[in-house]
Design a protein around this motif. Structure first.
Motif, PDB file in Angstrom:
ATOM      1  N   MET B   1       0.431  -1.019  -0.017  1.00 34.53           N
ATOM      2  CA  MET B   1       0.120   0.050  -0.233  1.00 34.53           C
ATOM      3  C   MET B   1       0.645   0.989   0.114  1.00 34.53           C
ATOM      4  SD  MET B   1      -3.313  -0.378   2.278  1.00 34.53           S
ATOM      5  CE  MET B   1      -2.914  -0.352   2.854  1.00 34.53           C
ATOM      6  N   ALA B   2       0.234   2.496  -0.977  1.00 37.00           N
ATOM      7  CA  ALA B   2       1.086   3.122  -1.053  1.00 37.00           C
ATOM      8  C   ALA B   2       0.700   4.431  -0.104  1.00 37.00           C
ATOM      9  CB  ALA B   2       0.684   4.251  -2.153  1.00 37.00           C
ATOM     10  N   THR B   3       2.273   4.792   0.381  1.00 42.72           N
ATOM     11  CA  THR B   3       1.563   6.269   1.452  1.00 42.72           C
ATOM     12  C   THR B   3       2.195   7.684   0.638  1.00 42.72           C
ATOM     13  OG1 THR B   3       1.803   6.848   4.075  1.00 42.72           O
ATOM     14  CG2 THR B   3       3.790   5.603   2.566  1.00 42.72           C
ATOM     15  N   THR B   4       2.305   8.701   1.317  1.00 41.91           N
ATOM     16  CA  THR B   4       2.922  10.077   1.471  1.00 41.91           C
ATOM     17  C   THR B   4       3.518  10.595   2.200  1.00 41.91           C
ATOM     18  OG1 THR B   4       0.766  11.016   1.608  1.00 41.91           O
ATOM     19  CG2 THR B   4       0.639  10.256  -0.813  1.00 41.91           C
ATOM     20  N   TYR B   5       5.003  10.902   1.934  1.00 47.29           N
ATOM     21  CA  TYR B   5       5.084  11.414   3.032  1.00 47.29           C
ATOM     22  C   TYR B   5       5.868  13.400   2.672  1.00 47.29           C
ATOM     23  CZ  TYR B   5       7.967   6.659   2.600  1.00 47.29           C
ATOM     24  OH  TYR B   5       7.472   5.512   2.132  1.00 47.29           O
ATOM     25  N   ARG B   6       5.567  13.390   3.614  1.00 48.34           N
ATOM     26  CA  ARG B   6       5.384  15.138   4.122  1.00 48.34           C
ATOM     27  C   ARG B   6       6.337  15.723   4.701  1.00 48.34           C
ATOM     28  NH1 ARG B   6       3.942  18.864   8.530  1.00 48.34           N
ATOM     29  NH2 ARG B   6       3.774  17.516   9.798  1.00 48.34           N
ATOM     30  N   ILE B   7       7.531  16.986   4.251  1.00 49.07           N
ATOM     31  CA  ILE B   7       8.507  17.080   4.986  1.00 49.07           C
ATOM     32  C   ILE B   7       7.580  18.041   5.886  1.00 49.07           C
ATOM     33  CG2 ILE B   7      10.425  18.389   4.621  1.00 49.07           C
ATOM     34  CD1 ILE B   7      11.028  16.033   3.176  1.00 49.07           C
ATOM     35  N   CYS B   8       8.095  18.229   7.646  1.00 51.28           N
ATOM     36  CA  CYS B   8       7.755  19.501   7.675  1.00 51.28           C
ATOM     37  C   CYS B   8       8.414  20.708   7.284  1.00 51.28           C
ATOM     38  CB  CYS B   8       7.866  19.129   9.310  1.00 51.28           C
ATOM     39  SG  CYS B   8       7.792  20.636  10.733  1.00 51.28           S
ATOM     40  N   PRO B   9       7.731  22.126   7.280  1.00 49.39           N
ATOM     41  CA  PRO B   9       8.417  23.084   6.767  1.00 49.39           C
ATOM     42  C   PRO B   9       9.695  23.808   7.881  1.00 49.39           C
ATOM     43  CG  PRO B   9       6.050  23.796   6.867  1.00 49.39           C
ATOM     44  CD  PRO B   9       5.868  22.405   7.540  1.00 49.39           C
ATOM     45  N   ARG B  95       8.948   4.421   5.990  1.00 47.87           N
ATOM     46  CA  ARG B  95       7.428   4.446   5.999  1.00 47.87           C
ATOM     47  C   ARG B  95       7.319   3.359   7.383  1.00 47.87           C
ATOM     48  NH1 ARG B  95       5.890  -0.564   4.505  1.00 47.87           N
ATOM     49  NH2 ARG B  95       7.669  -2.211   2.866  1.00 47.87           N
ATOM     50  N   LEU B  96       5.810   3.572   7.550  1.00 49.28           N
ATOM     51  CA  LEU B  96       5.927   2.693   8.841  1.00 49.28           C
ATOM     52  C   LEU B  96       5.554   1.420   8.369  1.00 49.28           C
ATOM     53  CD1 LEU B  96       5.763   3.055  12.254  1.00 49.28           C
ATOM     54  CD2 LEU B  96       2.711   2.934  11.596  1.00 49.28           C
ATOM     55  N   ALA B  97       6.122  -0.069   9.206  1.00 48.23           N
ATOM     56  CA  ALA B  97       5.667  -1.690   8.699  1.00 48.23           C
ATOM     57  C   ALA B  97       3.835  -1.000   8.855  1.00 48.23           C
ATOM     58  CB  ALA B  97       6.160  -2.197   9.443  1.00 48.23           C
ATOM     59  N   THR B  98       3.255  -1.652   8.606  1.00 50.09           N
ATOM     60  CA  THR B  98       2.116  -2.191   8.778  1.00 50.09           C
ATOM     61  C   THR B  98       0.742  -1.633   9.205  1.00 50.09           C
ATOM     62  OG1 THR B  98       2.411  -3.503  10.232  1.00 50.09           O
ATOM     63  CG2 THR B  98       2.457  -4.945   8.821  1.00 50.09           C
ATOM     64  N   PRO B  99       0.868  -0.327   8.668  1.00 53.04           N
ATOM     65  CA  PRO B  99       0.280   0.739   9.705  1.00 53.04           C
ATOM     66  C   PRO B  99      -1.199   0.181   9.867  1.00 53.04           C
ATOM     67  CG  PRO B  99       0.282   1.302   7.093  1.00 53.04           C
ATOM     68  CD  PRO B  99       1.021   0.146   7.451  1.00 53.04           C
ATOM     69  N   THR B 100      -1.804  -0.404   9.072  1.00 51.14           N
ATOM     70  CA  THR B 100      -3.342  -1.265   9.841  1.00 51.14           C
ATOM     71  C   THR B 100      -3.475  -1.757  10.703  1.00 51.14           C
ATOM     72  OG1 THR B 100      -3.685  -1.129   7.434  1.00 51.14           O
ATOM     73  CG2 THR B 100      -5.139  -1.920   8.447  1.00 51.14           C
ATOM     74  N   LEU B 101      -2.423  -2.193  10.743  1.00 52.60           N
ATOM     75  CA  LEU B 101      -2.332  -3.172  12.480  1.00 52.60           C
ATOM     76  C   LEU B 101      -1.699  -2.423  13.257  1.00 52.60           C
ATOM     77  CD1 LEU B 101      -2.325  -6.523  12.433  1.00 52.60           C
ATOM     78  CD2 LEU B 101       0.302  -5.881  12.337  1.00 52.60           C
ATOM     79  N   GLY B 102      -1.477  -1.350  12.246  1.00 54.00           N
ATOM     80  CA  GLY B 102      -1.185   0.119  14.003  1.00 54.00           C
ATOM     81  C   GLY B 102      -2.389   0.385  14.476  1.00 54.00           C
ATOM     82  N   TRP B 103      -3.697   0.351  13.474  1.00 51.71           N
ATOM     83  CA  TRP B 103      -4.807   0.755  14.011  1.00 51.71           C
ATOM     84  C   TRP B 103      -5.817   0.013  14.716  1.00 51.71           C
ATOM     85  CZ3 TRP B 103      -6.038   5.463  14.591  1.00 51.71           C
ATOM     86  CH2 TRP B 103      -5.303   6.356  13.235  1.00 51.71           C
ATOM     87  N   VAL B 506       4.379  18.062   0.064  1.00 49.73           N
ATOM     88  CA  VAL B 506       3.409  15.981   0.219  1.00 49.73           C
ATOM     89  C   VAL B 506       4.090  15.416  -1.228  1.00 49.73           C
ATOM     90  CG1 VAL B 506       1.125  14.756   0.523  1.00 49.73           C
ATOM     91  CG2 VAL B 506       2.001  17.343   2.325  1.00 49.73           C
ATOM     92  N   SER B 507       4.366  14.865  -0.641  1.00 47.55           N
ATOM     93  CA  SER B 507       4.747  13.808  -1.897  1.00 47.55           C
ATOM     94  C   SER B 507       4.928  12.658  -2.170  1.00 47.55           C
ATOM     95  CB  SER B 507       6.223  14.352  -3.011  1.00 47.55           C
ATOM     96  OG  SER B 507       7.241  12.812  -2.912  1.00 47.55           O
ATOM     97  N   ALA B 508       4.646  11.448  -3.178  1.00 40.36           N
ATOM     98  CA  ALA B 508       4.349  10.310  -2.804  1.00 40.36           C
ATOM     99  C   ALA B 508       6.010   9.673  -2.850  1.00 40.36           C
ATOM    100  CB  ALA B 508       3.697   9.564  -3.601  1.00 40.36           C
ATOM    101  N   LYS B 509       6.877  10.681  -3.345  1.00 44.91           N
ATOM    102  CA  LYS B 509       8.009  10.044  -2.916  1.00 44.91           C
ATOM    103  C   LYS B 509       8.992   9.869  -1.792  1.00 44.91           C
ATOM    104  CE  LYS B 509      11.600   9.499  -5.600  1.00 44.91           C
ATOM    105  NZ  LYS B 509      12.077   9.172  -6.539  1.00 44.91           N
ATOM    106  N   ARG B 510       9.276   9.674  -1.437  1.00 43.15           N
ATOM    107  CA  ARG B 510      10.847   9.813   0.170  1.00 43.15           C
ATOM    108  C   ARG B 510      12.012  10.465  -0.495  1.00 43.15           C
ATOM    109  NH1 ARG B 510      14.448   7.647   2.526  1.00 43.15           N
ATOM    110  NH2 ARG B 510      14.809   6.100   0.756  1.00 43.15           N
ATOM    111  N   THR B 511      12.145  11.113   0.739  1.00 45.04           N
ATOM    112  CA  THR B 511      13.057  11.877   0.588  1.00 45.04           C
ATOM    113  C   THR B 511      14.357  11.852   1.627  1.00 45.04           C
ATOM    114  OG1 THR B 511      11.856  13.738   0.032  1.00 45.04           O
ATOM    115  CG2 THR B 511      14.550  14.574  -0.064  1.00 45.04           C
TER     116      THR B 511
END
Ligand SMILES: [Cu+2]
Lengths: 179, 565
Positions: B1-9, B95-103, B506-511
């Motif tokens: 599952m894809a996630t997005t990444y946000r860089i905090c300004p 990315r966080l491993a298994t975010p669904t399991l996190g919920w 916010v970007s789909a690619k990890r920096t």
């Protein structure tokens, strides 16, 4: 901000440690070892160590021993509940029962003499807290804990229960006389 | 599952969007538990304050049970889960491993916390946080705790999974950051703790529904404390990691030596759990050798580790400040620190209260023979309020001031109030802990509704100073509760009404990490960049002096009581 980044030097474990840090580490280690030694020292030379003499028992067995002691050595009763006061001979076994919400019976001891104080509970866990001396021992059902005590001052002592044992916990007050 | 990444300004930190949402929800759940814990704290204080004595006995014991469970378990562990997700996915930029399991884990914890609270507030489960057998609570009291623990355990494995993901996807170079290493320590101890909890809570649950006939009280105590005390070591590892984190963010401080700090954490993993013995020192069923071995030889390695962290954290700050030019005298670096910034003041007060009050009292309490003077007295809650509330909770509060703008993208409201909040809470808690210990030294017992023993067959009158200490506990406790309430007000107010801040890209690619950060930063030890830290050494000397004096005062007290053997 290297605590939140991977270490700057990949081979960080080969970096030398600063002298001041070494000094503090050695001080901390020495002090820790000293404190370790202190407990062992007190076992050898100190006069206050918690006894490890313990027997498995049952409520019935323990209560029977306590009742036998009371019938042999009772000298009077006190309070409206007629709690027996027991004068235990020197070196003798003094049984104390902890139960909801009472320490039973009252003990009368002599200053400077040594007794074998037995502690056990009939129902829940209780706490033997001798005041105003402030000695605190956990009391468990099913265990007969024998503590050798030698009172060093005359007076009226109170036993406060300091392990929560239900709603009447605060009324669980016992008594030891030292003459 | 894809996630997005946000860089905090504002900080340049990168957040996995899915992890970020989990962090926010876990933190908010923690704050709600703290709110319940705070209200119950107020009621407990107002009841133990002899001049006030607010609640009747049955309600007092019920509220005290809720206070312990909601503060020591629910609040702290929810917040720690948020810290674990942050220390893994954010600091490793993965990315966080298994975010669904996190919920799944999150909802297990929520349901568990609610079920346990329903059991407590329904009555008949006023068994205290320690819930010692053979006293029995309703089955759903144990069930709630078990569900909560399973949720926490799953969160731990997600943290470990995320470390594996980061390693496999090569999101960082070399070793994990020190803060993540601290979180890993907390996680390892947490897994041990929860396993120990399962070993005792599951049979206790079965006993409460009638499948098991009896639980040996001594066995219960040993296993329970395998969870009960080591769970507090999770907190220590976590809040020490937060100290390093805040020192790094506020001062750009670098650890004096990665090797020393990491080794100290390693000592925690090896030895901290064994310090659990310190609650069992006045128990009948355990031998002296076992007690001495666990509380001295093993515990003292952990104590040493804490003494090391207590040196390296301020040392790192001092070195960073001196490099910035605050070099006058021994303490200019400290005087000129940003005392008006609640992130720093909260962190530094947490360090001082934990070290000077919590640390010293913990070691004294954990000394086999001296323990007899304090076991189950008011000294014990005095000790753990200075470690868990003054240390851990205050460190978490300080971190929150940092995270509200970063994670929730809101400006902190009421900056003036935020400035004084750590002082109110930290100093209030320090004073409360000290007077609690004072009362305990005079013998006043913990978990006791009425120190006047009304209705008892005899009378016992505590010394006047004990009443004074208990009154002061009320006054300082009140100040602390106000400090805690102010924090909740500021944080919740900021989340709801704080000025919205820019979200950042916010970007789909990890920096990845900026390539030059690692190369350009140099370590401070063993090269020309090296800075001496005399101020820290002086503070450490002060700590040691206080420690030694107080330690011997207690041996002196002990030598004056009845002879025992
Ligand atoms: Cu009791």
């Amino acid at each position: 901000m290297s605590a939140i980044l991977p270490p700057a030097q990949r081979i960080w474990w080969k970096q030398p440690i600063d002298k001041i840090e070494w000094t503090w580490i050695l001080i901390a280690l020495t002090w820790s070892l000293f404190m370790f030694g202190m407990m062992v020292y007190w076992h050898i030379n100190g006069k206050q160590n918690l006894s490890t003499e313990v027997y498995k028992t049952t409520r019935e067995m323990y209560a029977a021993k306590a009742e036998k002691m009371v019938s042999e050595y009772q000298i009077r009763t006190e309070t409206e509940q007629n709690i027996p006061v027991v004068k235990v001979p020197e070196g003798g076994d003094a049984y104390l029962i902890a139960r909801l919400w009472q320490w039973w019976p009252i003990l009368e001891l002599e200053k400077g003499k040594t007794y074998r104080l037995h502690l056990s509970a009939m129902d829940y866990q209780h706490g033997f807290s001798l005041q105003p001396v402030n000695i605190n021992i956990q009391v468990l059902p099913g265990y007969d804990h024998v503590v050798k005590i030698t009172p060093n001052k005359e007076g009226v002592y109170s036993i406060v229960c300091n392990e929560y044992c239900g709603i009447g916990h605060h009324t669980m007050l016992g008594r030891i006389y030292v003459k | 599952m894809a996630t997005t990444y946000r860089i905090c300004p504002r900080t340049g930190l990168q957040f996995d969007t899915k992890a970020e949402k989990l962090m926010r929800w876990n933190a908010v759940a923690g704050v709600l538990a703290l709110l319940v814990g705070g209200i119950t704290a107020l009621l407990v204080i107002l009841t133990r304050w002899p001049a006030v004595k607010l609640l009747p006995a049955d309600q007092f014991y019920m509220i005290l049970t809720a206070h312990g469970v909601d503060m020591l378990i629910v609040w702290i562990i929810f917040f720690e889960v948020a810290v674990l997700y942050f220390a893994s996915s954010t600091l490793l930029r993965c990315r966080l491993a298994t975010p669904t399991l996190g919920w799944v884990a999150f909802w297990l914890m929520v349901v568990g916390a609610i079920v346990a609270n329903v059991a407590i507030f329904g009555g008949e489960s006023s068994v205290m946080m320690t819930s010692y057998a053979p006293m029995q609570a309703k089955p759903h009291f144990y069930l709630g705790l078990i569900l909560f623990a399973v949720g926490a355990l799953v969160s731990c494995f997600i943290f470990l999974g995320t470390l594996v993901v980061a390693k496999a996807e090569k999101t960082y170079d070399g070793s994990i950051p020190l803060v993540t290493f601290g979180a890993l320590t907390a996680c390892i101890i947490a897994i041990f703790t929860i396993a120990s909890g399962a070993i005792i809570l599951i049979p206790t649950f079965l006993w409460s529904v009638g499948y098991i006939k009896e639980i040996d009280p001594q066995m219960y105590r040993i296993l329970w404390w395998g969870m009960g005390h080591s769970s507090q070591q999770i907190n220590v590892s976590a809040h020490v990691a937060i100290w390093y984190l805040i020192a790094a963010v506020v001062f750009g401080a670098k650890p004096l030596s990665e090797k020393v700090s990491r080794s100290a954490y390693f000592l925690y993993i090896l030895f901290l759990q064994l310090a659990s013995a310190h609650h069992l020192l006045s128990d009948p069923g355990l031998g002296s050798e076992w007690k001495v071995l666990n509380t001295s030889y093993f515990m003292y390695f952990a104590v040493m580790a804490s003494m090391i962290h207590g040196f390296t954290v301020p040392g790192a700050i001092e070195a960073a400040q001196r490099k910035k030019g605050f070099t006058k005298g021994m303490f200019e670096w400290l005087r000129k620190a940003p005392w008006g910034n609640p992130v720093f003041s909260g962190m530094f007060i947490s360090l001082v209260v934990f070290g000077f009050i919590g640390g010293i009292s913990g070691v004294v309490l954990g000394t086999e023979q001296i323990n007899m003077l304090m076991h189950n007295t008011f000294y014990v809650p005095g000790h753990f309020h200075s470690t868990v509330a003054g240390g851990t909770t205050l460190a978490f509060m300080a971190l929150t001031y940092l995270l509200v703008p970063v994670l929730f993208k809101r400006e902190i409201i009421m900056p003036g109030a935020a400035k004084i909040q750590p002082y109110l809470f930290g100093i209030g808690m320090a004073a409360t802990s000290l007077v609690m210990m004072g009362a305990g030294t005079l013998g006043v017992s913990r978990r006791h509704w009425d120190m006047a023993f009304s209705g008892a067959p005899f009378q016992y009158e505590w010394p006047g100073s004990a009443y004074l200490m208990m009154g002061l506990t009320g006054v300082f406790g009140l100040i602390t509760v106000i400090g805690g309430a102010l924090w909740i007000l500021i944080v919740v107010g900021s989340l709801l009404f704080g000025k919205k801040l820019e979200e950042g890209t916010v970007s789909a690619k990890r920096t990845p990490f900026a390539p030059d950060t690692v190369a350009s930063s140099v370590s401070s030890t063993g090269n020309a960049d090296h800075v001496a830290v005399p101020g820290t050494m002086a503070l450490a000397g002060l700590l040691l002096t206080a420690f030694v004096l107080y330690y011997f005062v207690n041996w002196k007290y002990l030598s004056e009581v009845w002879q025992l053997g």
